[in-house]
Design a protein around this motif. Structure first.
Motif, PDB file in Angstrom:
ATOM      1  N   UNK A 730      44.695  58.321  18.978  1.00  0.00           N
ATOM      2  CA  UNK A 730      46.102  57.906  19.033  1.00  0.00           C
ATOM      3  C   UNK A 730      46.899  58.607  17.938  1.00  0.00           C
ATOM      4  N   UNK A 731      46.334  58.619  16.732  1.00  0.00           N
ATOM      5  CA  UNK A 731      47.014  59.286  15.617  1.00  0.00           C
ATOM      6  C   UNK A 731      47.091  60.798  15.848  1.00  0.00           C
ATOM      7  N   UNK A 732      45.996  61.410  16.402  1.00  0.00           N
ATOM      8  CA  UNK A 732      45.965  62.849  16.654  1.00  0.00           C
ATOM      9  C   UNK A 732      46.982  63.236  17.726  1.00  0.00           C
ATOM     10  N   UNK A 733      47.087  62.428  18.791  1.00  0.00           N
ATOM     11  CA  UNK A 733      47.991  62.751  19.895  1.00  0.00           C
ATOM     12  C   UNK A 733      49.451  62.764  19.428  1.00  0.00           C
ATOM     13  N   UNK A 734      49.794  61.876  18.509  1.00  0.00           N
ATOM     14  CA  UNK A 734      51.188  61.789  18.050  1.00  0.00           C
ATOM     15  C   UNK A 734      51.626  63.107  17.421  1.00  0.00           C
ATOM     16  N   UNK A 735      50.782  63.665  16.484  1.00  0.00           N
ATOM     17  CA  UNK A 735      51.217  64.898  15.825  1.00  0.00           C
ATOM     18  C   UNK A 735      51.019  66.130  16.732  1.00  0.00           C
TER      19      UNK A 735
END
Length: 914
Positions: A730-735
């Motif tokens: 989730x954190x990786x997809x955002x950036x």
């Protein structure tokens, strides 16, 4: 790269071999390529690019179109180029794929494409792909880059001038190799999409695990958006089920202990009942089998008595037969030998008779074959004479057919030419009307502009046009004057009309040239074949001549078919007669051999008859078969006697053993029953049923809890395993999404400029800067190109559009508002700037030549002067520049020329004038 010599053979409109010596034009300066429409001016560019890269200079013409339609069938199609690069000379030779007559016979074969590059050190590079690769490595440019730098065609750089960002980006990608940045954009987008897919997959797995959670009846598990809270609730519910399962396990253990005790008591009671049943069965078996045992004993005694009486006599007979068996074998051997001799004698007689019949047949065949052989001696010579005549007729028919086809083509081409002339005249009338209307509107517009400026004049203040502070006769406003948009529309119509008239003129000219060339071919062919130069009689005479030749060819072919059969028959006889003679001699030898073998076999048959009579006197039975049959009967009788006695004895013993066993078993069972205690069997069975039902209910309840626990524990385990991955993705997809949208120009509320476009903008700014050094000169300081910075909308790509600054009135407007002549000057400037930037970016590339194809016809005298001045300045740096144009003023201004002429017959020719 500087061309020194170009040779074209049967290439495009050039029917024969054309030699263009570029060295006569010098190493720098401007030269003009002029000539009639369709004569082959652009073909010179095509030939040069084809020699280097195996392709035409533009996208319209393909390599399979290069074969000249005016060339004779035996003329080769090829291009040869000698050029200088780095003070060293190189020679290239290429030919495209084309059809040509075979070197032997009348077939048409395909000449495969080929290429050779002769290097200064004597080495030769061969092969189409290999030569193209070697040229690209030598010059440092591929075909696309070379044609952008050295081959400036009007259509191409006008497209570059007016192209939107997307099309211009495609052009720059090929030239400046910016595809790497586009690849980065796509890779970042793909990585974000892959992360999104992984994240979505984990979400689906977690939802699937939630659905797999099982609850007891009336139980509720509250969902939570936080995985940690959900994990805690599932763990709590699972622990509760585990405690319940432990309590049920204790109850099941107690039940099993009571059930085991009940089963033990039931087993004991059941065993006593079974003993009683077995005792009754034993008693019944003993009473039933005593009569059987008595009968079996009687049978055994009778069989024993027969064995003692008959067995010894049978053995004595068997021994006598066996002692005399050898005599029967000797007698049978004599019979077999006699039969074999008789059979061989019959076979020899048949073979002798067959060979004699074959000798008669062969003798007749040989005699008849020799007669036919002498009759067929002349067939081969007659066949060759017919074949020669057929070849002459076939060539005549092909020539006549070609003449008829050319005549039909001429008529069709004549109709097309007439229609083209009519279309040209009609469009020329429309062109004059539009020109008159445009001139009128343009004058009214300019008068209106002068009136607008004059209305703002004040005494004492300078005029923005002439600078005077006095205004004695100011211009007045014109009524009903058109605005700029209306004037642009009529100019565009005028430009389209001019273009259409020019195209129709070129088309009619091409058709006229083709018509003239085809007419000459038809008259020449008709005179050769028919001796006729009257066009009206050519078709009729050709058809009649064709009919007569075809009729004669049919007769000759029928005669050849007949002669071919005779030739084949003679060849067959020449091969077969020697073979038949040899076969006749071989068969005669075999017939003599069979006669000798017959005599030997007859003597053998007589001797074996005497021996057969002597052996027959020693036999007891008729033959060995009868003796063997008697032996087998006696042996079977002896075996049967022994078998019957043994079987009767065995059955009697088995029955005696069975009765003894049953009696002993009855005694043992009676002793066990006397020592046993008494139990209530029915009461024990009722207690077992009650305990079994209780166990079943407890076990089912326990299984339900275990199944629910297993499912919930698996779901809990899966959710815990995916928790870290879910939060990390989730954190990786955002950036990743933010980065991918940034390089793809997809940020909301911002101009749609991709990373690749941003890099291309830097190249474009440098191209514009280089182009303006020429554009300012050619426009007399009026115009300057500038990159458009504001996008028309936020939905389409932007960053590579052009505007133009008009320094006469200080306005900034779209590049599309330029007139035809202004657009050509802007296009030429942009193309030259692009050429400079490509050479600068490529580094170390030496291009000492450039070609400009058309476009000067739209320039007025002053603009033409500026354009030629710019090209002269460019040529001063050791660059040779060729210009294709129909403009008459250029012929007066440019001394060095290549003049291309269209000939009525035999294609075009080119001449260097210096």
């Amino acid at each position: 790269m500087l061309p020194k010599k170009l040779v074209m053979s049967a290439f495009g409109p050039y029917a024969g071999e054309v030699d263009i010596d570029f060295s006569k034009l010098g190493k720098k300066g401007i030269y003009l390529i002029s000539g009639d429409t369709g004569a082959g001016k652009t073909t010179i560019f095509d030939a040069l690019v084809y020699a280097l890269y195996g392709e035409a200079s533009g996208p319209v013409r393909e390599t399979n179109m290069f074969r000249s339609k005016y060339a004779s069938t035996d003329t080769q199609t090829y291009v040869e180029l000698i050029f200088c690069y780095g003070n060293r000379d190189y020679r290239l030779r290429r030919n495209p794929e084309y059809e040509r007559p075979a070197k032997r016979g009348s077939k048409i074969v395909v000449e495969k494409p080929a290429a050779e590059l002769f290097l200064p050190d004597g080495e030769i590079v061969s092969g189409v792909k290999e030569v193209t690769q070697a040229v690209a490595e030598l010059i440092g440019l591929d075909r696309a880059q070379f044609t952008q730098i050295a081959m400036i065609a009007q259509g191409d750089f006008l497209r570059l001038l007016l192209s939107p960002t997307k099309e211009r980006s495609d052009i720059f990608r090929k030239i400046f190799n910016t595809g790497l940045y586009r690849f980065l954009q796509e890779k970042l987008k793909k990585e974000a999409e892959e992360t999104a897919k992984k994240l979505e997959s984990i979400k689906r797995d977690i939802e699937h695990d939630k659905k797999n959670i099982q609850l007891a009846e009336n139980a509720v598990l509250e969902d939570s958006p936080l995985l940690s809270e959900l994990i805690s609730k599932i763990s709590e519910y699972t622990n509760k089920d585990r405690k319940t399962a432990e309590q049920i396990s204790k109850k099941i253990a107690d039940n099993e202990e009571k059930l085991a005790q009940n089963n033990s008591q039931l087993g004991y009671a059941a065993s006593m009942e079974k003993i009683k049943q077995e005792m009754a069965l034993c008693k019944t078996e003993i009473e039933k089998n005593i009569p059987f045992a008595q009968q079996l004993e009687k049978n055994y005694k009778e069989a024993k008595e027969r064995y003692d009486k008959e067995y010894a006599a049978a053995i004595e007979v068997i021994a006598g037969i066996k002692d005399n068996m050898g005599t029967y074998d000797e007698y049978d051997a004599v019979l077999v030998q006699e039969k074999e001799y008789v059979s061989q004698l019959a076979v020899m007689a048949q073979k002798e008779e067959a060979e004699c019949r074959q000798l008669k047949i062969l003798s007749k065949q040989i005699e008849e074959g020799k007669k036919q052989q002498s009759l067929l001696q002349e067939a081969m010579l007659k066949k060759e004479q017919c074949r020669h005549r057929e070849g002459i007729l076939q060539k005549q028919l092909e020539d006549l057919q070609e003449l008829l086809v050319n005549t039909a083509d001429y008529n069709a081409l004549l109709n097309r030419y007439k229609k083209a002339c009519e279309a040209y005249k009609a469009e020329q009338g429309s062109q004059k009307v539009i020109h008159a209307e445009c001139d009128k509107m343009e004058k009214a517009y300019l008068d209106e502009q002068a009136g607008i400026i004059a209305s703002a004049l004040q005494d004492g203040r300078p005029c923005p046009v002439c600078g005077s502070v006095q205004h004695p006769q100011p211009a007045v406003l014109v009524e009903n004057a058109p605005d700029k948009e209306q004037l642009d529309i009529i100019k565009k119509k005028r430009q389209m009309a001019d273009k259409k008239v020019s195209e129709l003129s070129m088309r009619a000219g091409d058709l006229k040239g083709q018509l003239s060339a085809l007419d000459g071919q038809i008259i020449k062919k008709a005179e050769q074949l028919l001796g006729c130069r009257e066009r009206g009689r050519i078709k009729e005479q050709a058809a009649e001549s064709q009919k007569n030749a075809d009729r004669e060819r049919t007769v000759i072919r029928q005669e050849m078919d007949k002669l071919q059969k005779e030739v084949l028959l003679k060849e067959k006889l020449d091969r077969e007669l020697p073979l038949l003679s040899g076969k006749y001699d071989d068969i005669g030898e075999k017939a003599k051999e069979y006669q000798q073998k017959k005599a030997v076999l007859a003597a053998n048959i007589e001797n074996i008859g005497e021996k057969k009579t002597e052996k027959a006197k020693l036999l007891t039975y008729k033959d060995k078969t009868e003796a063997v049959k008697m032996l087998e009967n006696k042996e079977m009788h002896a075996v049967l006697l022994e078998k019957q006695m043994n079987e009767a004895q065995k059955k009697f013993a088995e029955k005696e053993n069975f009765l003894s066993s049953e009696k002993a078993k009855f005694t043992v069972l009676r002793g066990q029953l006397e020592k046993s205690s008494t139990l209530d069997l029915e009461k024990l069975k009722s207690m077992r049923a009650s305990l079994t039902q209780a166990k079943k209910e407890l076990t089912e309840n326990q299984q339900l809890i275990h199944i629910r626990m297993a499912a919930n524990e698996k779901a809990l385990k899966d959710i815990i395993e995916q928790k870290d991955s879910y939060e990390e993705l989730t954190e990786q997809y955002i950036w990743q999404l933010d980065l991918a949208q940034t390089v793809a120009g997809m940020q909301s509320g911002k101009s749609k400029i991709t990373l690749e476009t941003y890099i291309q903008m830097q190249y474009f700014d440098r191209i514009i800067e280089r182009a303006n050094t020429r554009f300012m000169v050619m426009s007399a300081g009026q115009y300057e190109l500038i990159r458009k910075t504001a996008a028309q909308d936020m939905r389409s790509q932007s960053g590579l559009e052009l505007d133009v600054i008009d320094h006469y009135n200080g306005s900034r407007r779209s590049i599309k508002t330029l007139s035809g002549g202004e657009a050509f000057k802007a296009s030429l400037s942009l193309a030259l700037g692009l050429s400079d930037e490509i050479q600068s970016s490529a580094g170390g590339i030496q291009l000492d030549t450039m070609f400009v194809d058309e476009g000067f016809g739209s320039l007025d005298e002053e603009s033409l002067e500026h354009a030629v001045s710019v090209l002269n300045t460019l040529a001063q740096g050791n660059k040779l520049i060729g210009i294709i144009s129909h403009v008459g003023e250029l012929k007066q201004r440019i001394d060095k020329q290549i003049k291309v002429s269209k000939m009525p017959y035999g294609g075009s020719r080119a001449e260097v004038i210096n």
